[in-house]
Motif scaffolding. Structure first.
Motif, PDB file in Angstrom:
ATOM      1  N   PHE A   9       6.468  -3.745   5.367  1.00 27.69           N
ATOM      2  CA  PHE A   9       5.505  -3.103   4.478  1.00 27.69           C
ATOM      3  C   PHE A   9       5.611  -3.718   3.090  1.00 27.69           C
ATOM      4  CE2 PHE A   9       3.551  -0.175   1.651  1.00 27.69           C
ATOM      5  CZ  PHE A   9       2.503   0.331   2.388  1.00 27.69           C
ATOM      6  N   ARG A  10       4.456  -4.067   2.518  1.00 27.93           N
ATOM      7  CA  ARG A  10       4.419  -4.573   1.148  1.00 27.93           C
ATOM      8  C   ARG A  10       3.514  -3.679   0.324  1.00 27.93           C
ATOM      9  NH1 ARG A  10       4.907 -11.008   0.437  1.00 27.93           N
ATOM     10  NH2 ARG A  10       6.956 -11.156   1.399  1.00 27.93           N
ATOM     11  N   SER A  11       4.112  -3.030  -0.657  1.00 23.31           N
ATOM     12  CA  SER A  11       3.363  -2.107  -1.498  1.00 23.31           C
ATOM     13  C   SER A  11       2.439  -2.878  -2.443  1.00 23.31           C
ATOM     14  CB  SER A  11       4.369  -1.276  -2.297  1.00 23.31           C
ATOM     15  OG  SER A  11       3.704  -0.312  -3.057  1.00 23.31           O
ATOM     16  N   ALA A  12       1.262  -2.346  -2.691  1.00 27.28           N
ATOM     17  CA  ALA A  12       0.330  -2.950  -3.649  1.00 27.28           C
ATOM     18  C   ALA A  12      -0.630  -1.879  -4.146  1.00 27.28           C
ATOM     19  CB  ALA A  12      -0.448  -4.098  -3.003  1.00 27.28           C
ATOM     20  N   LEU A  13      -1.201  -2.119  -5.327  1.00 25.74           N
ATOM     21  CA  LEU A  13      -2.106  -1.133  -5.914  1.00 25.74           C
ATOM     22  C   LEU A  13      -3.570  -1.444  -5.637  1.00 25.74           C
ATOM     23  CD1 LEU A  13      -0.423  -0.597  -9.392  1.00 25.74           C
ATOM     24  CD2 LEU A  13      -0.418   0.956  -7.444  1.00 25.74           C
ATOM     25  N   THR A  14      -3.859  -2.748  -5.449  1.00 31.56           N
ATOM     26  CA  THR A  14      -5.253  -3.129  -5.213  1.00 31.56           C
ATOM     27  C   THR A  14      -5.365  -3.912  -3.917  1.00 31.56           C
ATOM     28  OG1 THR A  14      -4.837  -5.026  -6.644  1.00 31.56           O
ATOM     29  CG2 THR A  14      -6.005  -3.167  -7.622  1.00 31.56           C
ATOM     30  N   TYR A  59      -5.206   2.884  -2.209  1.00 30.67           N
ATOM     31  CA  TYR A  59      -4.703   1.750  -1.460  1.00 30.67           C
ATOM     32  C   TYR A  59      -3.180   1.761  -1.525  1.00 30.67           C
ATOM     33  CZ  TYR A  59      -3.992  -2.987   0.204  1.00 30.67           C
ATOM     34  OH  TYR A  59      -3.583  -4.070   0.928  1.00 30.67           O
ATOM     35  N   LEU A  60      -2.517   1.478  -0.391  1.00 33.94           N
ATOM     36  CA  LEU A  60      -1.059   1.550  -0.330  1.00 33.94           C
ATOM     37  C   LEU A  60      -0.376   0.186  -0.316  1.00 33.94           C
ATOM     38  CD1 LEU A  60      -0.367   4.211   2.459  1.00 33.94           C
ATOM     39  CD2 LEU A  60       0.006   4.485   0.012  1.00 33.94           C
ATOM     40  N   GLY A  61      -1.002  -0.791   0.359  1.00 33.17           N
ATOM     41  CA  GLY A  61      -0.364  -2.087   0.565  1.00 33.17           C
ATOM     42  C   GLY A  61      -0.628  -2.535   1.990  1.00 33.17           C
ATOM     43  N   CYS A  68      -3.405  -0.983   4.311  1.00 27.92           N
ATOM     44  CA  CYS A  68      -3.215   0.445   4.561  1.00 27.92           C
ATOM     45  C   CYS A  68      -3.802   1.269   3.421  1.00 27.92           C
ATOM     46  CB  CYS A  68      -1.729   0.783   4.665  1.00 27.92           C
ATOM     47  SG  CYS A  68      -0.862  -0.028   6.001  1.00 27.92           S
ATOM     48  N   TRP A  69      -4.477   2.316   3.807  1.00 31.39           N
ATOM     49  CA  TRP A  69      -5.051   3.250   2.838  1.00 31.39           C
ATOM     50  C   TRP A  69      -4.542   4.653   3.149  1.00 31.39           C
ATOM     51  CZ3 TRP A  69      -8.719   1.513  -0.800  1.00 31.39           C
ATOM     52  CH2 TRP A  69      -9.174   0.195  -0.609  1.00 31.39           C
ATOM     53  N   CYS A  70      -4.466   5.460   2.098  1.00 29.62           N
ATOM     54  CA  CYS A  70      -4.223   6.883   2.345  1.00 29.62           C
ATOM     55  C   CYS A  70      -5.385   7.657   1.749  1.00 29.62           C
ATOM     56  CB  CYS A  70      -2.891   7.351   1.762  1.00 29.62           C
ATOM     57  SG  CYS A  70      -2.699   7.153  -0.009  1.00 29.62           S
ATOM     58  N   ALA A 102       5.270   4.125   6.857  1.00 30.08           N
ATOM     59  CA  ALA A 102       4.047   3.996   6.062  1.00 30.08           C
ATOM     60  C   ALA A 102       3.384   5.361   5.882  1.00 30.08           C
ATOM     61  CB  ALA A 102       3.084   3.011   6.727  1.00 30.08           C
ATOM     62  N   ALA A 103       3.431   6.192   6.911  1.00 29.75           N
ATOM     63  CA  ALA A 103       2.865   7.540   6.803  1.00 29.75           C
ATOM     64  C   ALA A 103       3.639   8.368   5.786  1.00 29.75           C
ATOM     65  CB  ALA A 103       2.877   8.228   8.165  1.00 29.75           C
ATOM     66  N   SER A 104       4.957   8.118   5.720  1.00 28.08           N
ATOM     67  CA  SER A 104       5.795   8.813   4.749  1.00 28.08           C
ATOM     68  C   SER A 104       5.390   8.446   3.319  1.00 28.08           C
ATOM     69  CB  SER A 104       7.265   8.470   5.016  1.00 28.08           C
ATOM     70  OG  SER A 104       8.042   8.607   3.870  1.00 28.08           O
TER      71      SER A 104
END
Ligand SMILES: [Zn+2]
Length: 278
Positions: A9-14, A59-61, A68-70, A102-104
Motif C-alpha cells: 500500500f502506498r498512501s497518497a492524497l491525490t 483518495y487513499l493511495g 483506492c478510495w474511501c 486498506a479498509a482499516s
C-alpha cells in the motif's frame, strides 16, 4: 533492495492524473463496509458504479497498482442489489490481509473526515488540506489530523507461564493479554509497566518490542510487547479485569477464536516457543 510487494500500500492524497481502469472503493456506512453479498472484496470500474451516492470521498493511495478510495455513505442508505453492509470488526480475519489493512485506513479517514467538519477551537467549518491529510480552520488555522490513540498490549511471561486476564465485557470464559491506552506525556515503556501493575499488581522487568497493529475500533494503534515477570503477587486492580491468572502453555484457557489480532499473535508466539523447545 527488496522488491516491492505487488500488493504494497502506498498512501497518497491525490489520484494519478490519468487514472483509468479498476479501483477499490471502501464505502462505509458508519463502521460497516459495503461488500458484495458473496463476501469477496473486488475492484470496481468506478465509484459511480457502486449504486450508492457518497456523502464524502477521499483518495487513499494505491494497493499494488490499484487506486483506492474511501467514501462515506449516509446512515439511512440501503445497500444496492447484490450488496450488503457488513460490520468491519466482524470481517477481521476474513478479508485478505492487504485489503483488511486498506479498509482499516479507509474507515479511519472516513471517520476523521465526518467528525472534524468544524473547528474544535472556534467552531468554523474546516476545509480539507491539499498537501497533507488534515482539515484546517480558515478562521484560526487550527489543523485537525486523523486521530490515532496509541495503546500497549503486553504478554507478561514467567518461565513457562503467561499472564492473561478477562474483562467483564469479554464472552464468558475468554482470556487475553493485558492492554491499555498510553496516557498523554507517557512513554510506551512506562505505559506497559503502569498498565500491568494497575490491572494485576505485577511488576515487569525487561520489555521487548514485538510488533504493532492498526486497530481501527475506533482509532487505536496497538503496540505489542513481551515482558518478563519481575515481582509482585496477583491482585486485581481498578475493576478493569474481573479475573487474571498465570497459565501454563499446556493448560491455556479459552481464547478469542481466529488469528486476526496482535493479542492472538502474542499468545501464539508464547505457545509456539514452548512447542519448539519441547
Ligand atoms: Zn478555528
Amino acid at each position: 533492495m527488496a522488491a516491492r510487494s505487488l500488493r504494497e500500500f502506498r498512501s497518497a492524497l491525490t489520484p494519478p492524473a490519468a487514472a483509468q481502469g479498476p479501483v477499490f472503493v471502501f464505502a462505509f456506512r458508519r463502521r460497516e463496509l459495503l461488500l458484495p453479498v458473496t463476501g469477496s472484496f473486488a475492484p470496481v470500474d468506478a465509484i459511480g458504479l457502486l449504486g450508492v451516492t457518497p456523502e464524502r470521498t477521499h483518495y487513499l493511495g494505491t494497493l499494488g497498482e490499484t487506486p483506492c478510495w474511501c467514501v462515506e455513505i449516509a446512515p439511512d442508505v440501503e445497500p444496492p442489489a447484490g450488496m450488503a453492509f457488513r460490520d468491519l470488526r466482524a470481517l477481521y480475519g476474513r478479508l485478505e490481509p492487504e485489503v483488511q489493512d486498506a479498509a482499516s485506513r479507509a474507515v479511519q479517514i472516513v471517520e476523521w473526515d465526518r467528525t472534524h467538519r468544524f473547528c474544535g477551537a472556534c467552531g468554523a467549518p474546516t476545509v480539507v488540506e491539499e498537501r497533507e491529510r488534515a482539515r484546517t480552520c480558515p478562521a484560526c488555522r487550527l489543523s485537525q489530523f486523523p486521530r490515532l490513540a496509541p495503546a500497549i498490549i503486553v504478554a507478561v511471561e514467567r518461565d513457562d507461564e503467561i499472564l492473561l486476564g478477562r474483562s467483564a465485557h469479554f464472552p464468558p470464559g475468554i482470556y487475553s493479554v493485558l492492554a491499555g491506552f498510553v496516557e498523554a506525556g507517557e512513554s510506551v515503556e512506562a505505559a506497559v509497566r503502569r498498565e500491568v501493575a494497575e490491572e494485576s499488581g505485577i511488576e515487569v522487568g525487561a520489555i521487548r518490542y514485538f510488533g504493532s497493529q492498526p486497530w481501527p475500533f475506533p482509532h487505536s494503534l496497538m503496540l505489542g510487547f513481551q515482558a518478563d515477570y519481575a515481582g509482585g503477587a496477583l491482585r486485581l486492580g481498578d475493576a478493569e479485569l474481573e479475573d487474571a491468572d498465570w497459565f501454563r502453555r499446556d493448560e491455556m484457557p479459552s481464547l478469542f477464536p481466529g488469528n486476526a489480532s496482535i493479542a492472538q499473535w502474542l499468545i501464539r508466539d508464547f505457545v509456539e516457543r514452548g512447542r519448539r523447545r519441547a
